[in-house]
Scaffold this active site. Structure first.
Site, PDB file in Angstrom:
ATOM      1  CG  HIS A  85      -0.210   0.356   2.502  1.00  0.00           C
ATOM      2  ND1 HIS A  85       0.472  -0.599   3.219  1.00  0.00           N
ATOM      3  CD2 HIS A  85      -0.042   1.514   3.176  1.00  0.00           C
ATOM      4  CE1 HIS A  85       1.014  -0.042   4.283  1.00  0.00           C
ATOM      5  NE2 HIS A  85       0.743   1.237   4.289  1.00  0.00           N
TER       6      HIS A  85
HETATM    7  C1  UD1 Z   1      -1.465   6.074   5.587  1.00  0.00           C
HETATM    8  C2  UD1 Z   1      -0.102   6.545   6.120  1.00  0.00           C
HETATM    9  C3  UD1 Z   1       0.876   5.385   6.027  1.00  0.00           C
HETATM   10  C4  UD1 Z   1       0.322   4.141   6.702  1.00  0.00           C
HETATM   11  C5  UD1 Z   1      -1.048   3.801   6.161  1.00  0.00           C
HETATM   12  C6  UD1 Z   1      -1.635   2.667   6.950  1.00  0.00           C
HETATM   13  C7  UD1 Z   1       0.537   8.888   5.716  1.00  0.00           C
HETATM   14  C8  UD1 Z   1       1.417   9.760   4.902  1.00  0.00           C
HETATM   15  N1  UD1 Z   1       0.457   7.598   5.301  1.00  0.00           N
HETATM   16  O1  UD1 Z   1      -1.275   5.739   4.211  1.00  0.00           O
HETATM   17  O2  UD1 Z   1       2.084   5.736   6.661  1.00  0.00           O
HETATM   18  O3  UD1 Z   1       1.185   3.075   6.431  1.00  0.00           O
HETATM   19  O4  UD1 Z   1      -1.899   4.953   6.298  1.00  0.00           O
HETATM   20  O5  UD1 Z   1      -2.576   1.945   6.240  1.00  0.00           O
HETATM   21  O6  UD1 Z   1      -0.054   9.341   6.667  1.00  0.00           O
HETATM   22  N2  UD1 Z   1      -8.382   5.849   1.341  1.00  0.00           N
HETATM   23  C9  UD1 Z   1      -9.571   5.193   1.282  1.00  0.00           C
HETATM   24  N3  UD1 Z   1     -10.227   4.935   2.462  1.00  0.00           N
HETATM   25  C10 UD1 Z   1      -9.748   5.324   3.670  1.00  0.00           C
HETATM   26  C11 UD1 Z   1      -8.519   5.997   3.705  1.00  0.00           C
HETATM   27  C12 UD1 Z   1      -7.850   6.243   2.535  1.00  0.00           C
HETATM   28  O7  UD1 Z   1     -10.049   4.846   0.214  1.00  0.00           O
HETATM   29  O8  UD1 Z   1     -10.392   5.068   4.702  1.00  0.00           O
HETATM   30  C13 UD1 Z   1      -7.689   6.148   0.055  1.00  0.00           C
HETATM   31  C14 UD1 Z   1      -8.037   7.553  -0.422  1.00  0.00           C
HETATM   32  O9  UD1 Z   1      -8.048   7.553  -1.812  1.00  0.00           O
HETATM   33  C15 UD1 Z   1      -6.850   8.359   0.071  1.00  0.00           C
HETATM   34  C16 UD1 Z   1      -5.717   7.359  -0.094  1.00  0.00           C
HETATM   35  O10 UD1 Z   1      -6.290   6.098   0.243  1.00  0.00           O
HETATM   36  O11 UD1 Z   1      -6.640   9.529  -0.654  1.00  0.00           O
HETATM   37  C17 UD1 Z   1      -4.549   7.632   0.785  1.00  0.00           C
HETATM   38  O12 UD1 Z   1      -4.957   7.676   2.147  1.00  0.00           O
HETATM   39  P1  UD1 Z   1      -3.963   8.265   3.236  1.00  0.00           P
HETATM   40  O13 UD1 Z   1      -4.577   8.133   4.580  1.00  0.00           O
HETATM   41  O14 UD1 Z   1      -3.497   9.608   2.832  1.00  0.00           O
HETATM   42  O15 UD1 Z   1      -2.695   7.347   3.106  1.00  0.00           O
HETATM   43  P2  UD1 Z   1      -2.492   5.768   3.207  1.00  0.00           P
HETATM   44  O16 UD1 Z   1      -1.946   5.293   1.918  1.00  0.00           O
HETATM   45  O17 UD1 Z   1      -3.680   5.084   3.756  1.00  0.00           O
HETATM   46  N1  UDP Z   2      -3.671  -5.243   9.388  1.00  0.00           N
HETATM   47  C1  UDP Z   2      -4.982  -5.686   9.615  1.00  0.00           C
HETATM   48  N2  UDP Z   2      -5.708  -6.097   8.534  1.00  0.00           N
HETATM   49  C2  UDP Z   2      -5.201  -6.128   7.265  1.00  0.00           C
HETATM   50  C3  UDP Z   2      -3.870  -5.674   7.053  1.00  0.00           C
HETATM   51  C4  UDP Z   2      -3.142  -5.231   8.131  1.00  0.00           C
HETATM   52  O1  UDP Z   2      -5.457  -5.692  10.747  1.00  0.00           O
HETATM   53  O2  UDP Z   2      -5.909  -6.535   6.329  1.00  0.00           O
HETATM   54  C5  UDP Z   2      -2.907  -4.741  10.536  1.00  0.00           C
HETATM   55  C6  UDP Z   2      -1.567  -5.414  10.757  1.00  0.00           C
HETATM   56  O3  UDP Z   2      -1.676  -6.499  11.642  1.00  0.00           O
HETATM   57  C7  UDP Z   2      -0.733  -4.280  11.348  1.00  0.00           C
HETATM   58  C8  UDP Z   2      -1.311  -3.040  10.728  1.00  0.00           C
HETATM   59  O4  UDP Z   2      -2.603  -3.388  10.245  1.00  0.00           O
HETATM   60  O5  UDP Z   2      -0.919  -4.184  12.742  1.00  0.00           O
HETATM   61  C9  UDP Z   2      -0.420  -2.564   9.593  1.00  0.00           C
HETATM   62  O6  UDP Z   2      -1.041  -1.551   8.917  1.00  0.00           O
HETATM   63  P1  UDP Z   2      -0.540  -1.020   7.513  1.00  0.00           P
HETATM   64  O7  UDP Z   2       0.234  -2.089   6.832  1.00  0.00           O
HETATM   65  O8  UDP Z   2      -1.740  -0.470   6.827  1.00  0.00           O
HETATM   66  O9  UDP Z   2       0.358   0.227   7.907  1.00  0.00           O
HETATM   67  P2  UDP Z   2       1.912   0.400   8.240  1.00  0.00           P
HETATM   68  O10 UDP Z   2       2.253  -0.519   9.357  1.00  0.00           O
HETATM   69  O11 UDP Z   2       2.655   0.118   6.975  1.00  0.00           O
HETATM   70  O12 UDP Z   2       2.021   1.845   8.601  1.00  0.00           O
END
Ligand code: UD1
Ligand code: UDP
Length: 364
Positions: A205
């Site tokens: 992601h």
């Molecule tokens: C964010 C964090 C990342 C973390 C991840 C966990 C930042 C810069 N990034 O990344 O460090 O690893 O969360 O999963 O803060 N979106 C949806 N539904 C949601 C949320 C997001 O569809 O509930 C989509 C939207 O198009 C949005 C895009 O994902 O614009 C990015 O969401 P964002 O929260 O900015 O970043 P993540 O990639 O989720």
């Molecule tokens: N996780 C979850 N369901 C999923 C994928 C991940 O509960 O389908 C949990 C996982 O166990 C971990 C956290 O989400 O605790 C990791 O989140 P993510 O990979 O989105 O973010 P990152 O750690 O890279 O910031």
């Protein structure tokens, strides 16, 4: 003493859970704010409910999703929430490196509230990552830096941060200790849904991976040619990008890949426990794989990691995004399974207790 405690995204809820529950256990006053950066139930609210966390006192429904506007909006809303309080809390606790963490920290700084950064000192030295920007800035404005490891502490010392550094372990280990009993409740039903007896577990992601069509195509190529079946819970961001680049139907049509919606925490732990190995660009999963209850090899689909402890301990291997390299490493793992340590390099599961002890001692 009163504490502000923030979450914004899935991993923050999971890693903040042990700290929130410790505050509740000790009867310490706190105000819990969920920024709503993650807004879909499946990657946000679900975790607050599932993990039995207190109801957030304040939760935002953000109007902006572009990073700078989103951070600006969070700061405006946090400032407003702070302004409505009669008593000023003494410390803000934030966890990790998301946009929510940076916005909440900056708002707290300008409000004269001390900042405690949980998971301080991680560095990938990869300036393409928004998380690297966020964690560096937050570390430099924090009063309390809760470093998960000695290496993270050294990173902070090298940068001469202004706050006090404490090595506490990572709360991700506490979370598995706290919740692992719940895995048994869902394990059979999750495994019944999985189509294969033996599988690798994949997640993908990161912005620098999925927003770049070349990297996204490499990932799809890896899925297509992977030597064993793959179970793949998909992040909403990745689903959107695959759709945008016309790749979602290709992934859906692969018979060796089972695409799943984002899983609940207990279900995901069950998948980690039962997979052969993990292939991911996630940060938290690199740590969770080292917990004795999981103990799984991880191929890290990135060119760097801010968690080199997992590599040094033998759990993780940085494989980048070249399909040939990833496939060769996967074949190697299948042919000879590595023997892994029975201790995690990310702590002993007592990080939350140590963090609250330190805050209580200093501020009470
Ligand atoms: C964010 C964090 C990342 C973390 C991840 C966990 C930042 C810069 N990034 O990344 O460090 O690893 O969360 O999963 O803060 N979106 C949806 N539904 C949601 C949320 C997001 O569809 O509930 C989509 C939207 O198009 C949005 C895009 O994902 O614009 C990015 O969401 P964002 O929260 O900015 O970043 P993540 O990639 O989720
Ligand atoms: N996780 C979850 N369901 C999923 C994928 C991940 O509960 O389908 C949990 C996982 O166990 C971990 C956290 O989400 O605790 C990791 O989140 P993510 O990979 O989105 O973010 P990152 O750690 O890279 O910031």
């Amino acid at each position: 003493m009163s504490v502000f405690i923030f979450t914004g995204t899935r991993p923050e809820i999971i890693k903040t859970a042990p700290v929130l529950l410790e505050l509740v256990r000790r009867g310490i006053d706190f105000i819990y704010i969920h920024t709503g950066q993650h807004y879909e139930y499946e990657i946000s609210r679900r975790f607050i409910d599932e993990l039995g966390l207190p109801e957030p006192h304040v939760e935002f429904a953000l109007n902006n999703s572009r990073p700078a506007s989103q951070m600006g909006e969070i700061m405006i809303r946090v400032e407003k929430a702070f302004g409505e309080l009669k008593k000023k809390p003494r410390v803000t606790l934030v966890q990790g490196d998301t946009n929510s963490v940076l916005a909440a920290s900056l708002a707290s700084l300008r409000f004269g509230i001390r900042i405690g950064h949980i998971e301080a000192g991680l560095r990938s030295y990869d300036w393409r990552m928004p998380e690297e920007h966020n964690r560096r800035m937050v570390d430099h404005i924090s009063d309390y830096l809760f470093a998960p490891t000695e290496l993270a502490k050294r990173n902070l010392e090298e940068e001469r941060v202004l706050g006090q550094i404490y090595v506490t372990g990572n709360t991700v280990i506490d979370a598995i200790d706290l919740y692992f009993d719940r895995v048994a409740e869902v394990e059979n039903s999750v495994l019944e849904k999985v189509k294969y007896d033996e599988f690798a577990l994949a997640t993908f992601h990161r912005a620098e991976n999925v927003d770049d069509p070349k990297n996204l195509k490499s990932f799809v190529e890896v899925l297509r040619r992977f030597p064993i079946p793959i179970v793949y819970p998909i992040h909403p961001r990745t689903k959107k990008r695959l759709e945008e680049y016309g790749l979602l139907n290709t992934v859906k049509s692969l018979r060796n890949v089972q695409l799943l919606p984002p899983m609940g925490y207990f279900e995901f732990l069950a998948l980690m426990k039962n997979c052969r190995f993990i292939m991911t660009d996630s940060g938290g999963i690199q740590e969770e794989a080292t917990h004795p209850a999981i103990r799984k090899p991880v191929l890290v689909l990135r060119s760097s990691t801010e968690r080199p402890e997992a590599v040094q301990a033998g759990f993780a291997r940085i494989v980048g995004l070249n399909p040939n390299v990833i496939l060769a490493e996967s074949e190697r793992l299948i042919a000879s399974y590595p023997s892994l340590p029975d201790k995690s390099p990310f702590g002993d599961g007592k990080a939350a207790k140590k963090i609250i002890d330190l805050i209580e001692k200093d501020l009470l």
